[in-house]
Design an enzyme around this catalytic site. Structure first.
Site, PDB file in Angstrom:
ATOM      1  N   SER A 263       0.822  -1.221   0.000  1.00  0.00           N
ATOM      2  CA  SER A 263       0.000   0.000   0.000  1.00  0.00           C
ATOM      3  C   SER A 263       0.849   1.262   0.000  1.00  0.00           C
ATOM      4  CB  SER A 263      -0.858   0.067   1.266  1.00  0.00           C
ATOM      5  OG  SER A 263      -1.881  -0.853   1.206  1.00  0.00           O
TER       6      SER A 263
ATOM      7  N   HIS B  34      -3.718   0.732  -5.586  1.00  0.00           N
ATOM      8  CA  HIS B  34      -2.950  -0.419  -6.056  1.00  0.00           C
ATOM      9  C   HIS B  34      -3.207  -0.541  -7.553  1.00  0.00           C
ATOM     10  CE1 HIS B  34      -2.078  -2.673  -2.176  1.00  0.00           C
ATOM     11  NE2 HIS B  34      -2.761  -1.616  -1.798  1.00  0.00           N
TER      12      HIS B  34
ATOM     13  N   HIS C  37      -5.530  -9.137  -1.919  1.00  0.00           N
ATOM     14  CA  HIS C  37      -5.754  -9.273  -0.476  1.00  0.00           C
ATOM     15  C   HIS C  37      -6.880 -10.258  -0.215  1.00  0.00           C
ATOM     16  CE1 HIS C  37      -3.853  -5.229  -0.691  1.00  0.00           C
ATOM     17  NE2 HIS C  37      -3.326  -5.574   0.472  1.00  0.00           N
TER      18      HIS C  37
ATOM     19  N   TYR D   4      -8.935  -9.918   2.148  1.00  0.00           N
ATOM     20  CA  TYR D   4     -10.141  -9.148   2.518  1.00  0.00           C
ATOM     21  C   TYR D   4     -10.941  -8.671   1.314  1.00  0.00           C
ATOM     22  CZ  TYR D   4      -7.289  -4.896   1.792  1.00  0.00           C
ATOM     23  OH  TYR D   4      -6.474  -3.932   1.268  1.00  0.00           O
ATOM     24  N   GLU D   5     -10.338  -8.739   0.144  1.00  0.00           N
ATOM     25  CA  GLU D   5     -11.091  -8.362  -1.055  1.00  0.00           C
ATOM     26  C   GLU D   5     -12.070  -9.462  -1.459  1.00  0.00           C
ATOM     27  OE1 GLU D   5      -8.539  -6.216  -4.242  1.00  0.00           O
ATOM     28  OE2 GLU D   5      -7.121  -7.321  -3.010  1.00  0.00           O
TER      29      GLU D   5
ATOM     30  N   ALA E  25       2.383  -1.993   4.310  1.00  0.00           N
ATOM     31  CA  ALA E  25       2.166  -0.950   5.307  1.00  0.00           C
ATOM     32  C   ALA E  25       1.597  -1.664   6.528  1.00  0.00           C
ATOM     33  CB  ALA E  25       1.186   0.082   4.779  1.00  0.00           C
TER      34      ALA E  25
ATOM     35  N   MET F  68      -2.543  -6.667   7.085  1.00  0.00           N
ATOM     36  CA  MET F  68      -3.559  -7.514   6.455  1.00  0.00           C
ATOM     37  C   MET F  68      -3.032  -8.250   5.228  1.00  0.00           C
ATOM     38  SD  MET F  68      -6.597  -4.673   6.513  1.00  0.00           S
ATOM     39  CE  MET F  68      -6.869  -3.611   7.950  1.00  0.00           C
ATOM     40  N   SER F  69      -1.736  -8.521   5.210  1.00  0.00           N
ATOM     41  CA  SER F  69      -1.181  -9.145   3.994  1.00  0.00           C
ATOM     42  C   SER F  69       0.084  -9.923   4.343  1.00  0.00           C
ATOM     43  CB  SER F  69      -0.845  -8.053   2.972  1.00  0.00           C
ATOM     44  OG  SER F  69       0.219  -7.253   3.429  1.00  0.00           O
TER      45      SER F  69
ATOM     46  N   ASN G 267       1.467   3.755  11.234  1.00  0.00           N
ATOM     47  CA  ASN G 267       0.586   4.329  12.287  1.00  0.00           C
ATOM     48  C   ASN G 267       0.679   3.495  13.552  1.00  0.00           C
ATOM     49  OD1 ASN G 267      -0.982   2.409  10.318  1.00  0.00           O
ATOM     50  ND2 ASN G 267      -2.042   2.247  12.291  1.00  0.00           N
TER      51      ASN G 267
ATOM     52  N   HIS H 180      -7.403   5.104   6.733  1.00  0.00           N
ATOM     53  CA  HIS H 180      -6.555   4.674   5.617  1.00  0.00           C
ATOM     54  C   HIS H 180      -5.713   5.859   5.125  1.00  0.00           C
ATOM     55  CE1 HIS H 180      -5.215   2.206   2.334  1.00  0.00           C
ATOM     56  NE2 HIS H 180      -5.697   3.039   1.422  1.00  0.00           N
TER      57      HIS H 180
HETATM   58  N1  HPA Z   1      -3.730  -2.489  11.190  1.00  0.00           N
HETATM   59  C1  HPA Z   1      -3.814  -3.364  10.170  1.00  0.00           C
HETATM   60  N2  HPA Z   1      -3.312  -3.135   8.974  1.00  0.00           N
HETATM   61  C2  HPA Z   1      -2.663  -1.979   8.781  1.00  0.00           C
HETATM   62  C3  HPA Z   1      -2.536  -1.016   9.790  1.00  0.00           C
HETATM   63  C4  HPA Z   1      -3.104  -1.299  11.065  1.00  0.00           C
HETATM   64  O1  HPA Z   1      -3.022  -0.492  12.018  1.00  0.00           O
HETATM   65  N3  HPA Z   1      -1.835   0.021   9.270  1.00  0.00           N
HETATM   66  C5  HPA Z   1      -1.558  -0.314   7.986  1.00  0.00           C
HETATM   67  N4  HPA Z   1      -2.057  -1.510   7.674  1.00  0.00           N
END
Ligand code: HPA
Length: 267
Positions: free
Chosen positions: A26, A56, A78, A80-81, A108, A206-207, A230, A242
């Site tokens: 990402s 993406h 992903h 989640y998609e 990320a 998430m990946s 973050n 996001h």
């Molecule tokens: N949680 C899950 N996936 C992420 C995060 C997060 O805080 N930041 C970037 N991808």
């Protein structure tokens, strides 16, 4: 697995033989824009699904980077998609068949504690799979890897050692830690982040874990890099967005691109 994807790619690239694969996570996809080469939309490749996530691109890019033949995924699939684990990890099997020996997988990720800070880059030393499934469930393809693969060195130690040297040379303070994978698409709850911290995770995302499992299984060396974008939920008393993730990825992208270039050169 059949050869349709590999045959299609070989025809399009005139039998280009990448030695290193890169998955650009990402907000980190820009790296591939800097190299001339052959770019194939995922939707054109047999067995690949079109990529749907905003930010993406969904291109498989073949280019020389630092004098090395490289295949780059500009965007990934992903879970989640709604893609199956087979779809998420199919590109790795195709890379293996194309001759890839090393995979640099990037993402990320959120920080589970405050020892590191947003904007830091973290080498993945190990993972905790909390996706509730495994990409190797189902019939095993014995031609690619074993039924019960060892996972003691998924994120290859020798590559991590090289990456640390590269980081030092560039003056980039690389952190190292454990990545915990969730399915998403929700961010975690504060209680989940607390649990992950107590389990020894440093970052959450998430990946990456599905692709790393498959790469390790079929004998590709893996180097994982998280862009810590973050603090995960509950660490600061504020909601996650996001936008925050992409802003931080954007902020460190020049360092990230420099690091990636040198890594390709060294691995
Ligand atoms: N949680 C899950 N996936 C992420 C995060 C997060 O805080 N930041 C970037 N991808």
């Amino acid at each position: 697995m059949n050869n349709a994807a590999v045959d299609y790619i070989n025809e399009k690239t005139n039998n280009f033989k990448p030695v290193t694969g890169i998955i650009l996570g990402s907000g980190l996809g820009e790296f591939a824009d800097e190299y001339e080469g052959i770019k194939i939309p995922y939707g054109d490749i047999p067995g690949f699904a079109p990529s749907k996530v905003v930010g993406h691109k969904g291109l498989l890019c073949f280019a020389e980077v630092a004098g090395k033949p490289v295949v780059m995924m500009q965007g990934r699939f992903h879970f989640y998609e709604g893609h199956s684990m087979q779809t998420v990890t199919y590109p790795i099997k195709v890379m293996k068949k194309l001759g890839v020996q090393n995979l640099i997988v990037t993402n990320a990720a959120g920080l589970v504690h405050t020892d590191f800070a947003p904007g830091d880059l973290m080498l993945i030393a190990d993972h905790i799979n909390m996706m509730g499934t495994n990409p190797l469930i189902g019939a095993n393809d014995d031609d690619l890897g074993p039924r019960f693969p060892d996972q003691s060195d998924v994120y290859t130690k020798t590559l991590r050692a090289k990456a640390k040297e590269v980081g030092k040379k560039l003056g980039i303070d690389l952190k190292e830690g454990v990545y915990c994978a969730m399915t998403g698409p929700t961010y975690e709850t504060p209680a989940e982040v607390k649990m992950q911290r107590s389990l020894g995770a440093d970052a959450v995302g998430m990946s990456t874990v599905p692709e790393a499992i498959i790469a390790n299984w079929c004998g590709i060396n893996v180097l994982g890099i998280s862009c810590l974008t973050n603090y995960a939920c509950g660490i600061l008393d504020q909601p996650l967005s996001h936008a925050e993730v992409t802003e931080t990825a954007n902020r460190i992208k020049e360092d990230f691109k420099k690091l990636l270039y040198e890594l390709v050169k060294e691995v």
